[in-house]
Design a protein around this motif. Structure first.
Motif, PDB file in Angstrom:
ATOM      1  N   CYS A 161     -14.676 -18.756   4.826  1.00  0.00           N
ATOM      2  CA  CYS A 161     -14.258 -19.405   6.081  1.00  0.00           C
ATOM      3  C   CYS A 161     -15.466 -19.839   6.743  1.00  0.00           C
ATOM      4  CB  CYS A 161     -13.624 -18.380   6.848  1.00  0.00           C
ATOM      5  SG  CYS A 161     -12.937 -19.245   8.497  1.00  0.00           S
ATOM      6  N   GLY A 211      -6.737 -14.246   7.067  1.00  0.00           N
ATOM      7  CA  GLY A 211      -8.162 -13.875   6.982  1.00  0.00           C
ATOM      8  C   GLY A 211      -8.827 -14.013   5.793  1.00  0.00           C
ATOM      9  N   GLY A 212      -8.169 -14.681   4.566  1.00  0.00           N
ATOM     10  CA  GLY A 212      -8.720 -14.853   3.427  1.00  0.00           C
ATOM     11  C   GLY A 212      -8.476 -13.901   2.384  1.00  0.00           C
ATOM     12  N   ARG A 257      -4.640 -17.471  11.539  1.00  0.00           N
ATOM     13  CA  ARG A 257      -4.592 -16.006  10.850  1.00  0.00           C
ATOM     14  C   ARG A 257      -3.426 -15.731  10.136  1.00  0.00           C
ATOM     15  NH1 ARG A 257      -3.850 -14.978  16.217  1.00  0.00           N
ATOM     16  NH2 ARG A 257      -2.299 -13.505  16.645  1.00  0.00           N
ATOM     17  N   CYS A 306      -7.912 -16.086  15.900  1.00  0.00           N
ATOM     18  CA  CYS A 306      -7.786 -17.363  15.453  1.00  0.00           C
ATOM     19  C   CYS A 306      -6.427 -17.784  15.096  1.00  0.00           C
ATOM     20  CB  CYS A 306      -8.564 -17.331  13.873  1.00  0.00           C
ATOM     21  SG  CYS A 306      -8.555 -18.955  13.182  1.00  0.00           S
ATOM     22  N   THR A 354     -13.960 -10.731   7.601  1.00  0.00           N
ATOM     23  CA  THR A 354     -13.430 -12.044   7.441  1.00  0.00           C
ATOM     24  C   THR A 354     -13.974 -12.636   6.218  1.00  0.00           C
ATOM     25  OG1 THR A 354     -13.439 -12.309   9.753  1.00  0.00           O
ATOM     26  CG2 THR A 354     -13.498 -14.414   8.280  1.00  0.00           C
TER      27      THR A 354
HETATM   28 FE1  SF4 Z   1      -9.516 -18.073  11.120  1.00  0.00          FE
HETATM   29 FE2  SF4 Z   1     -11.251 -18.244   9.216  1.00  0.00          FE
HETATM   30 FE3  SF4 Z   1      -9.989 -15.886   9.759  1.00  0.00          FE
HETATM   31 FE4  SF4 Z   1      -8.520 -17.545   8.543  1.00  0.00          FE
HETATM   32  S1  SF4 Z   1     -10.582 -16.604   7.831  1.00  0.00           S
HETATM   33  S2  SF4 Z   1      -7.893 -16.460  10.273  1.00  0.00           S
HETATM   34  S3  SF4 Z   1      -9.412 -19.784   9.531  1.00  0.00           S
HETATM   35  S4  SF4 Z   1     -11.365 -16.940  11.126  1.00  0.00           S
END
Ligand code: SF4
Ligand code: FES
Length: 392
Positions: free
Chosen positions: A352, A332-333, A327, A324, A348
């Protein structure tokens, strides 16, 4: 006397290399001085098992932590808890931090404060105070905090803090039971003379995660609260009042996850009451072991420990984060949220919309919509656990 670790041998070559190559210094130190607290909010972010943690760090041990963190480059320092005012060495630790050159912030419920202590903290060099309010009125505040006297005390202390000349932030944790009061909440903060107000929708960790279905507001509640906040911003600007209003949307209504803590082990570290060092305040809930300052110097924990290196960079990321473009923006949150929702700390973040497990967020919102519990029916933070926490 407790063995202090700042006198440990010089850091190894591996540590120096890591520091020079990729890992920046921690800028933020959050000192959670204690988990003890006179209140029992059902959205407390302290761990569910806080009462079973090891004994609190002594004054000397905290002094040593401050010295080590400052030597590593940390500049911002928050004293929190629990309720940090429960510690009678708070003024001493603030003075030490200020002497070392930290910018110091006290994050408090206001309980345990009085005029004399406000002045003593000012003399110690405290830069900033953040007081939390539960609601606009006494009845709701008492139901949430489990104390009939707390609201009046908080208001009195907010006035005393302003009278002593401090910059003051008021923090109001929003959820479905108080979010409809937002107009009155902001009016109260204006009346108290706040310099800034954080209207922060409840982060669903710790006790808040336990009570999640009974705390999450509806979309229409959120929209109305944001519109009211915007109206107040315009009104304050028109009146020439310089009070900042920050509105934080709950993760469960966002389209992308937050860049939690600015990235794992990137700028922030928390030291918990027993000296465990975490990359965020909730990491204790993860199925990992974190080192403590009683066993290892802080710089070695930051640069070398498995736990701090576990989610640095992007090697650990699964798909879709791995491919992504975002990232390096959100990393990745949140690891704690990913674990609490999926049972897998490497997943992940389901917040998201690209996560294959995003349905968990939609299910949580549906579960909340069907939950009709009153505040009294939520689980307060110390109902299941004893308030006893050993300091010595
Ligand atoms: Fe991409 Fe979602 Fe992962 Fe963030 S959490 S890097 S927006 S896939
Ligand atoms: Fe722990 Fe987000 S709260 S990583």
């Amino acid at each position: 006397m407790t063995k202090l670790l700042s006198s440990s041998p010089e850091p190894s070559t591996a540590y120096d290399k890591a520091r020079d190559d990729t890992i920046g210094a921690p800028l933020w130190l959050l000192a959670e001085l204690t988990y003890r607290c006179p209140l029992q909010c059902p959205y407390c972010s302290n761990p569910l098992d806080f009462a079973s943690q090891q004994k609190e760090l002594s004054t000397d041990e905290w002094r040593d932590v401050l010295h080590q963190a400052r030597a590593m480059g940390a500049v911002q320092m928050g004293f929190s808890g629990g309720e940090p005012l429960v510690r009678d060495d708070l003024e001493e630790l603030v003075a030490e931090a200020r002497e070392l050159g930290f910018y110091t912030n006290l994050i408090t419920s206001g309980l345990g404060l009085d005029e004399a202590r406000i002045l003593a903290l000012r003399d110690a060099g405290l830069d900033h105070i953040q007081i939390s309010l539960q609601a606009a009125d006494e009845e709701m505040a008492a139901a949430l905090a489990g104390s009939k006297k707390a609201h009046a005390k908080k208001l009195a202390m907010a006035r005393a803090v302003k009278a002593a000349g401090y910059p003051m932030v008021l923090n109001v944790v929003l959820h479905r039971h108080n979010i409809d009061q937002i107009d009155k909440v902001i009016a109260l903060c204006v009346e108290l003379g706040a310099d800034a107000v954080e209207l922060a929708n409840c982060q669903l960790y710790g006790w808040a995660h336990l009570n999640r279905a009974g705390l999450l507001p509806s979309r229409s509640q959120l929209d109305a609260a944001e519109a009211t906040t915007q109206r107040w911003r315009q009104q304050l600007a028109a009146e020439g009042k310089d009070m900042r209003l920050l509105f934080v949307v709950p993760d469960y209504y966002a389209e992308r996850p937050k860049a939690c803590m600015g990235g794992w082990g990137a700028i922030f570290m928390t030291v918990t009451p027993d000296g465990t060092v975490l990359p965020c305040h909730s990491a204790r809930e993860l199925p990992m072991t974190f080192p403590t300052v009683r066993e290892q110097p802080l710089n070695s924990i930051w640069y070398e420990s498995f736990s701090f290196n576990r989610f640095r960079g992007d090697e650990w990321m699964p798909s879709p984060c791995r491919e992504c473009d975002e990232r390096h923006k959100d990393f990745g949150g949140c690891r704690c949220q990913a674990y609490l929702l999926t049972g897998d700390e490497t997943a992940t973040d389901p917040v998201c919309g690209l996560s294959p497990q995003h349905g968990l967020i939609e299910a949580a919102r549906a579960e909340a919509a069907a939950d009709n519990r009153s505040v009294a029916e939520l689980t307060p933070r110390n109902k299941r656990e004893s308030q006893v926490f050993c300091r010595e």
